[in-house]
Design a protein around this motif. Structure first.
Motif, short mmCIF file in Angstrom:
data_model
loop_
_atom_site.label_atom_id
_atom_site.label_comp_id
_atom_site.label_asym_id
_atom_site.label_seq_id
_atom_site.Cartn_x
_atom_site.Cartn_y
_atom_site.Cartn_z
N ASN A 1 0.83 -1.19 0.00
CA ASN A 1 0.00 0.00 0.00
C ASN A 1 0.88 1.26 0.00
O ASN A 1 1.04 1.91 1.04
CB ASN A 1 -0.93 -0.02 1.23
N LYS A 2 1.43 1.58 -1.16
CA LYS A 2 2.32 2.72 -1.28
C LYS A 2 1.60 4.05 -1.10
O LYS A 2 2.16 5.02 -0.62
CB LYS A 2 3.02 2.71 -2.63
N LYS A 3 0.34 4.08 -1.51
CA LYS A 3 -0.42 5.33 -1.48
C LYS A 3 -0.53 5.88 -0.05
O LYS A 3 -0.32 7.07 0.17
CB LYS A 3 -1.80 5.10 -2.07
N SER A 4 -0.85 5.04 0.91
CA SER A 4 -1.00 5.52 2.29
C SER A 4 0.34 5.97 2.87
O SER A 4 0.40 6.95 3.61
CB SER A 4 -1.63 4.45 3.17
N PHE A 5 1.40 5.27 2.51
CA PHE A 5 2.73 5.66 2.99
C PHE A 5 3.12 7.04 2.46
O PHE A 5 3.53 7.91 3.23
CB PHE A 5 3.78 4.63 2.55
N TYR A 6 2.96 7.26 1.16
CA TYR A 6 3.36 8.55 0.59
C TYR A 6 2.42 9.67 1.04
O TYR A 6 2.83 10.82 1.15
CB TYR A 6 3.44 8.46 -0.93
N ARG A 7 1.16 9.37 1.33
CA ARG A 7 0.25 10.37 1.87
C ARG A 7 0.73 10.81 3.26
O ARG A 7 0.74 11.99 3.59
CB ARG A 7 -1.17 9.83 1.97
N TYR A 8 1.14 9.86 4.08
CA TYR A 8 1.65 10.15 5.41
C TYR A 8 2.92 11.00 5.33
O TYR A 8 3.06 11.99 6.05
CB TYR A 8 1.93 8.84 6.16
N VAL A 9 3.81 10.64 4.43
CA VAL A 9 5.06 11.39 4.28
C VAL A 9 4.78 12.81 3.79
O VAL A 9 5.35 13.78 4.29
CB VAL A 9 6.03 10.66 3.33
N SER A 10 3.88 12.96 2.82
CA SER A 10 3.59 14.30 2.31
C SER A 10 2.89 15.17 3.34
O SER A 10 3.09 16.38 3.37
CB SER A 10 2.76 14.22 1.03
N ASP A 11 2.09 14.56 4.21
CA ASP A 11 1.48 15.33 5.30
C ASP A 11 2.53 15.87 6.25
O ASP A 11 2.40 16.98 6.79
CB ASP A 11 0.48 14.48 6.08
N LYS A 12 3.57 15.12 6.49
CA LYS A 12 4.64 15.56 7.39
C LYS A 12 5.52 16.64 6.75
O LYS A 12 6.12 17.43 7.45
CB LYS A 12 5.52 14.37 7.79
#
Length: 137
Positions: free
Chosen positions: A58-69
């Motif tokens: 699930n790459k999408k949730s990981f990159y969403r979390y990183v972009s939020d940070k």
């Protein structure tokens, strides 16, 4: 957040309220604060570990979390300086605020007219002013 973590955060807020009213000792409030802080840190660590473990699926949730940070948020709105000009650049806003706070601590009686020109939701509202009468509370 799970129910246990929400309960700890509520306990922390309640302990703070009671401490401010003088109903709870500082040590008791501090224990509650540290327990809630530890729970929050553990919950964040678990979320990050699960994201890292499932990154292949699930790459999408990981990159969403990183972009939020990574996102920067502007916290200070436009201000008016002593001459009444609108200040929007970060360095200029820092200078206006620095001049105001420096004058408060040095005792200089300057005309303080730093004003917020927009409300929180972007609507034009009556801007609050920062004055000496508010600072001396």
């Amino acid at each position: 957040m799970n129910k246990e973590l929400l309960g700890k955060v509520k306990q922390k807020k309640e302990a703070y309220r009671r401490w401010k009213q003088g109903q709870v000792a500082w040590e008791k409030y501090r224990e509650t604060l540290q327990a809630a802080r530890d729970q929050v840190r553990k919950a964040k660590a678990l979320i990050e570990i699960s994201l890292a473990r499932d990154v292949k699926d699930n790459k999408k949730s990981f990159y969403r979390y990183v972009s939020d940070k990574r996102r920067m948020r502007e916290n200070v709105g436009p201000l008016r300086n002593e001459t009444g000009d609108l200040v929007t650049q970060d360095m200029e806003k820092a200078e206006v605020l620095n001049d105001f706070f420096a004058s408060v601590f040095t005792g200089k009686c300057l005309s303080h007219t730093a004003q917020v020109t927009e409300g929180r939701d972007g609507e034009n509202a009556e801007p609050p002013t920062v004055g000496e009468d508010q600072v001396q509370e």
